[in-house]
Design a protein around this motif. Structure first.
Motif, PDB file in Angstrom:
ATOM      1  N   GLY A 141      -0.304  25.796  -5.825  1.00  0.00           N
ATOM      2  CA  GLY A 141       0.047  26.508  -4.604  1.00  0.00           C
ATOM      3  C   GLY A 141      -0.364  25.835  -3.318  1.00  0.00           C
ATOM      4  N   LEU A 142      -1.161  24.764  -3.387  1.00  0.00           N
ATOM      5  CA  LEU A 142      -1.559  24.088  -2.151  1.00  0.00           C
ATOM      6  C   LEU A 142      -0.353  23.367  -1.540  1.00  0.00           C
ATOM      7  N   PRO A 143      -0.279  23.323  -0.212  1.00  0.00           N
ATOM      8  CA  PRO A 143       0.834  22.607   0.420  1.00  0.00           C
ATOM      9  C   PRO A 143       0.686  21.106   0.227  1.00  0.00           C
ATOM     10  N   ALA A 144       1.805  20.407   0.153  1.00  0.00           N
ATOM     11  CA  ALA A 144       1.750  18.962  -0.070  1.00  0.00           C
ATOM     12  C   ALA A 144       2.985  18.292   0.517  1.00  0.00           C
ATOM     13  N   PHE A 145       2.767  17.134   1.096  1.00  0.00           N
ATOM     14  CA  PHE A 145       3.849  16.267   1.559  1.00  0.00           C
ATOM     15  C   PHE A 145       3.542  14.842   1.101  1.00  0.00           C
ATOM     16  N   ASP A 146       4.457  13.948   1.361  1.00  0.00           N
ATOM     17  CA  ASP A 146       4.345  12.568   0.894  1.00  0.00           C
ATOM     18  C   ASP A 146       2.994  11.961   1.258  1.00  0.00           C
ATOM     19  N   ASP A 147       2.615  12.008   2.539  1.00  0.00           N
ATOM     20  CA  ASP A 147       1.368  11.370   2.963  1.00  0.00           C
ATOM     21  C   ASP A 147       0.157  11.983   2.267  1.00  0.00           C
ATOM     22  N   ILE A 148       0.171  13.299   2.073  1.00  0.00           N
ATOM     23  CA  ILE A 148      -0.950  13.974   1.435  1.00  0.00           C
ATOM     24  C   ILE A 148      -1.121  13.474   0.000  1.00  0.00           C
ATOM     25  N   ILE A 149      -0.016  13.358  -0.713  1.00  0.00           N
ATOM     26  CA  ILE A 149      -0.095  12.920  -2.112  1.00  0.00           C
ATOM     27  C   ILE A 149      -0.385  11.427  -2.205  1.00  0.00           C
ATOM     28  N   GLN A 150       0.100  10.621  -1.262  1.00  0.00           N
ATOM     29  CA  GLN A 150      -0.300   9.215  -1.251  1.00  0.00           C
ATOM     30  C   GLN A 150      -1.819   9.100  -1.176  1.00  0.00           C
ATOM     31  N   ALA A 151      -2.425   9.949  -0.352  1.00  0.00           N
ATOM     32  CA  ALA A 151      -3.879   9.913  -0.204  1.00  0.00           C
ATOM     33  C   ALA A 151      -4.581  10.449  -1.444  1.00  0.00           C
ATOM     34  N   LYS A 152      -4.130  11.567  -1.950  1.00  0.00           N
ATOM     35  CA  LYS A 152      -4.845  12.245  -3.032  1.00  0.00           C
ATOM     36  C   LYS A 152      -4.667  11.551  -4.377  1.00  0.00           C
ATOM     37  N   SER A 153      -3.561  10.848  -4.570  1.00  0.00           N
ATOM     38  CA  SER A 153      -3.281  10.210  -5.861  1.00  0.00           C
ATOM     39  C   SER A 153      -3.963   8.862  -6.037  1.00  0.00           C
ATOM     40  N   GLY A 154      -4.522   8.297  -4.973  1.00  0.00           N
ATOM     41  CA  GLY A 154      -5.117   6.970  -5.045  1.00  0.00           C
ATOM     42  C   GLY A 154      -4.236   5.883  -4.467  1.00  0.00           C
ATOM     43  N   MET A 155      -2.970   6.209  -4.150  1.00  0.00           N
ATOM     44  CA  MET A 155      -2.068   5.183  -3.646  1.00  0.00           C
ATOM     45  C   MET A 155      -2.552   4.606  -2.318  1.00  0.00           C
ATOM     46  N   ALA A 156      -2.998   5.450  -1.391  1.00  0.00           N
ATOM     47  CA  ALA A 156      -3.453   4.960  -0.088  1.00  0.00           C
ATOM     48  C   ALA A 156      -4.694   4.071  -0.245  1.00  0.00           C
ATOM     49  N   HIS A 157      -5.555   4.427  -1.178  1.00  0.00           N
ATOM     50  CA  HIS A 157      -6.739   3.594  -1.443  1.00  0.00           C
ATOM     51  C   HIS A 157      -6.323   2.214  -1.936  1.00  0.00           C
ATOM     52  N   PHE A 158      -5.468   2.167  -2.945  1.00  0.00           N
ATOM     53  CA  PHE A 158      -5.042   0.876  -3.486  1.00  0.00           C
ATOM     54  C   PHE A 158      -4.300   0.058  -2.434  1.00  0.00           C
ATOM     55  N   GLN A 159      -3.494   0.723  -1.618  1.00  0.00           N
ATOM     56  CA  GLN A 159      -2.705   0.010  -0.623  1.00  0.00           C
ATOM     57  C   GLN A 159      -3.586  -0.676   0.416  1.00  0.00           C
ATOM     58  N   GLY A 160      -4.727  -0.062   0.718  1.00  0.00           N
ATOM     59  CA  GLY A 160      -5.597  -0.639   1.744  1.00  0.00           C
ATOM     60  C   GLY A 160      -6.713  -1.500   1.199  1.00  0.00           C
ATOM     61  N   ALA A 161      -6.858  -1.550  -0.123  1.00  0.00           N
ATOM     62  CA  ALA A 161      -7.967  -2.311  -0.710  1.00  0.00           C
ATOM     63  C   ALA A 161      -7.840  -3.796  -0.409  1.00  0.00           C
ATOM     64  N   ASN A 162      -8.964  -4.440  -0.181  1.00  0.00           N
ATOM     65  CA  ASN A 162      -9.079  -5.890   0.051  1.00  0.00           C
ATOM     66  C   ASN A 162      -8.509  -6.349   1.388  1.00  0.00           C
ATOM     67  N   GLY A 163      -8.033  -5.417   2.184  1.00  0.00           N
ATOM     68  CA  GLY A 163      -7.491  -5.824   3.476  1.00  0.00           C
ATOM     69  C   GLY A 163      -8.433  -5.593   4.629  1.00  0.00           C
ATOM     70  N   GLY A 164      -9.524  -4.887   4.380  1.00  0.00           N
ATOM     71  CA  GLY A 164     -10.491  -4.634   5.435  1.00  0.00           C
ATOM     72  C   GLY A 164     -10.041  -3.609   6.451  1.00  0.00           C
ATOM     73  N   ARG A 165      -8.926  -2.916   6.167  1.00  0.00           N
ATOM     74  CA  ARG A 165      -8.390  -1.964   7.151  1.00  0.00           C
ATOM     75  C   ARG A 165      -8.579  -0.523   6.708  1.00  0.00           C
ATOM     76  N   GLY A 166      -9.180  -0.319   5.544  1.00  0.00           N
ATOM     77  CA  GLY A 166      -9.306   1.031   5.038  1.00  0.00           C
ATOM     78  C   GLY A 166      -8.019   1.484   4.372  1.00  0.00           C
ATOM     79  N   PRO A 167      -7.975   2.729   3.907  1.00  0.00           N
ATOM     80  CA  PRO A 167      -6.782   3.234   3.217  1.00  0.00           C
ATOM     81  C   PRO A 167      -5.530   3.116   4.083  1.00  0.00           C
ATOM     82  N   GLN A 168      -4.409   2.829   3.427  1.00  0.00           N
ATOM     83  CA  GLN A 168      -3.142   2.658   4.130  1.00  0.00           C
ATOM     84  C   GLN A 168      -2.043   3.422   3.404  1.00  0.00           C
ATOM     85  N   TYR A 169      -1.101   3.977   4.162  1.00  0.00           N
ATOM     86  CA  TYR A 169       0.087   4.557   3.556  1.00  0.00           C
ATOM     87  C   TYR A 169       1.123   3.462   3.300  1.00  0.00           C
ATOM     88  N   VAL A 170       1.829   3.561   2.186  1.00  0.00           N
ATOM     89  CA  VAL A 170       2.977   2.691   1.943  1.00  0.00           C
ATOM     90  C   VAL A 170       4.041   3.035   2.976  1.00  0.00           C
TER      91      VAL A 170
END
Length: 387
Positions: A141-170
């Motif tokens: 029942g929690l609200p969710a959109f693309d950016d929210i799930i990118q963050a919660k699923s680990g995608m934003a973490h992986f996208q920003g890893a090793n770049g020194g910029r922190g989490p990133q959205y695809v």
């Protein structure tokens, strides 16, 4: 090109879909079903699908994103808060093969649009709910959109890893499209099963779980092995050197993968000495040293121009590509030959460009039969205005 496909039918011809989805995820799924021949009836609230009003836009209510997600559909405005409209929607569903919604289940139950209620009027109904989180877990029942799930699923973490910029959205609505594709493949599976059982069923396509499963393919990595496997994250993909490489005058993408390809690359690049390095030639050792190897590749590619590398790598049959902007794809010879992007005359919006149907069926191809239309008038508004 005005239409795509040699047939007005397609593998889903004769299937009726009632589509109560908005924004990107659900409309992407139902456009695919429509492209494959299904009759899709898109239900919009009186204000219309919110995606109609995004940018860029030529005419209000007909944004580029909306145009790119809603062909091969009929459009109907219904306000489910109105008893007559709700009854009309249920009558449509009673005669449908598929009902799909991205409304949270608690709201669907409030209006008698849950699977149990609709199954009573249509036992053969395939009911697809595509929303943020499974009803089986505490996030239900929690609200969710693309950016929210990118963050919660680990995608934003992986996208920003090793770049020194922190989490990133695809930089694409990745979650919406992956979950939309998932809905587009599970619905025909359920239709296939119905041919044998004669019965419909409910399908849940939750964004969060779908994306965690999607990422786990490679990024579960060391966590695959419960007691002694190491961290998550697929090393080759996580390498900070995995990116288009700089050349003397630009960039190039390069991906030798097999040992034979790596040997040919070292030879054509003038570094035949590296063919005698076990850590680069043995497949297991290469994978263990992939970050170091990618750094070496970057140094090598900086020594020649992009044009020179394109010639050398093509002759050696090594996977590579120039780095194109999306604008450049409009003139790409392969994209033109396959009508992957094409121009057409929209009935009200003028000359437009669209993406074609990428899949090809030899006997029952899909086709583009109609284009997105303006928001229809709400029928009760028509009545109140004497219409």
């Amino acid at each position: 090109m005005e239409t795509q496909g040699a047939s007005p039918f397609g593998p889903l011809a004769g299937i009726r879909v009632v589509d109560m989805t908005t924004v990107g995820m659900g409309p992407y799924a139902t456009q695919i079903l429509g492209d494959m021949g299904a009759e899709v009836i898109k239900i919009e609230p009186p204000a219309g699908d919110v995606l109609r009003y995004t940018e860029p836009v030529r005419n209000v209510g007909m944004s580029a994103c909306f145009l790119n997600l809603n062909r091969n559909k009929q459009f109907l405005v219904l306000d489910i808060k109105c008893d007559d409209d709700l009854a009309h929607l249920k009558a449509l569903i009673a005669d449908a093969d598929v009902f799909i919604s991205n409304v949270r289940p608690v709201s669907m139950r409030r209006y008698g649009l849950d699977y149990e209620s609709l199954q009573a009027i249509n036992p053969r109904l395939i009911y697809c709910g595509a929303y943020g989180y499974s009803e089986a877990g505490p996030y239900a029942g929690l609200p969710a959109f693309d950016d929210i799930i990118q963050a919660k699923s680990g995608m934003a973490h992986f996208q920003g890893a090793n770049g020194g910029r922190g989490p990133q959205y695809v930089k694409t609505i990745m979650v919406d499209k992956i979950v939309g594709l998932t809905a587009a493949y599970v619905i025909p599976m359920a239709l296939y099963e119905r041919e044998r059982s004669g019965l419909g069923q409910a399908i849940e396509v939750p964004m969060f779980e779908t994306m965690v499963s999607f990422l786990a393919v490679e990024h579960l990595a060391g966590k695959t092995f419960v007691s002694d496997g190491g961290p998550s994250g697929y090393p080759r993909v996580m390498s900070g050197h995995r990116k288009p490489y700089g050349t003397k005058d630009g960039h190039i993408a390069l991906m030798p993968y097999t040992t034979a390809q790596w040997v040919r690359f070292f030879i054509v690049s003038g570094r035949e000495d590296l063919t005698r390095e076990p850590k680069y030639i043995d497949a297991a050792a290469r994978n263990a040293n992939i970050d170091e190897l990618y750094a070496v590749v970057g140094d090598i590619l900086g020594g020649k121009s992009t044009a020179d590398w394109l010639v050398l790598l093509a002759k050696a049959d090594i996977p590579h590509s120039e780095v194109l902007t999306f604008d450049a794809l409009l003139d790409d010879p392969h994209i033109q030959a396959t009508n992957t992007l094409f121009e057409y005359d929209h009935p009200t919006q003028g000359r437009l460009r669209a993406a074609g149907i990428p899949t090809r069926f030899s006997r029952t191809p899909g086709g583009i039969r109609s284009w997105p239309s303006e928001l229809p008038a709400h029928r009760h508004d028509d009545e109140s205005n004497g219409g």
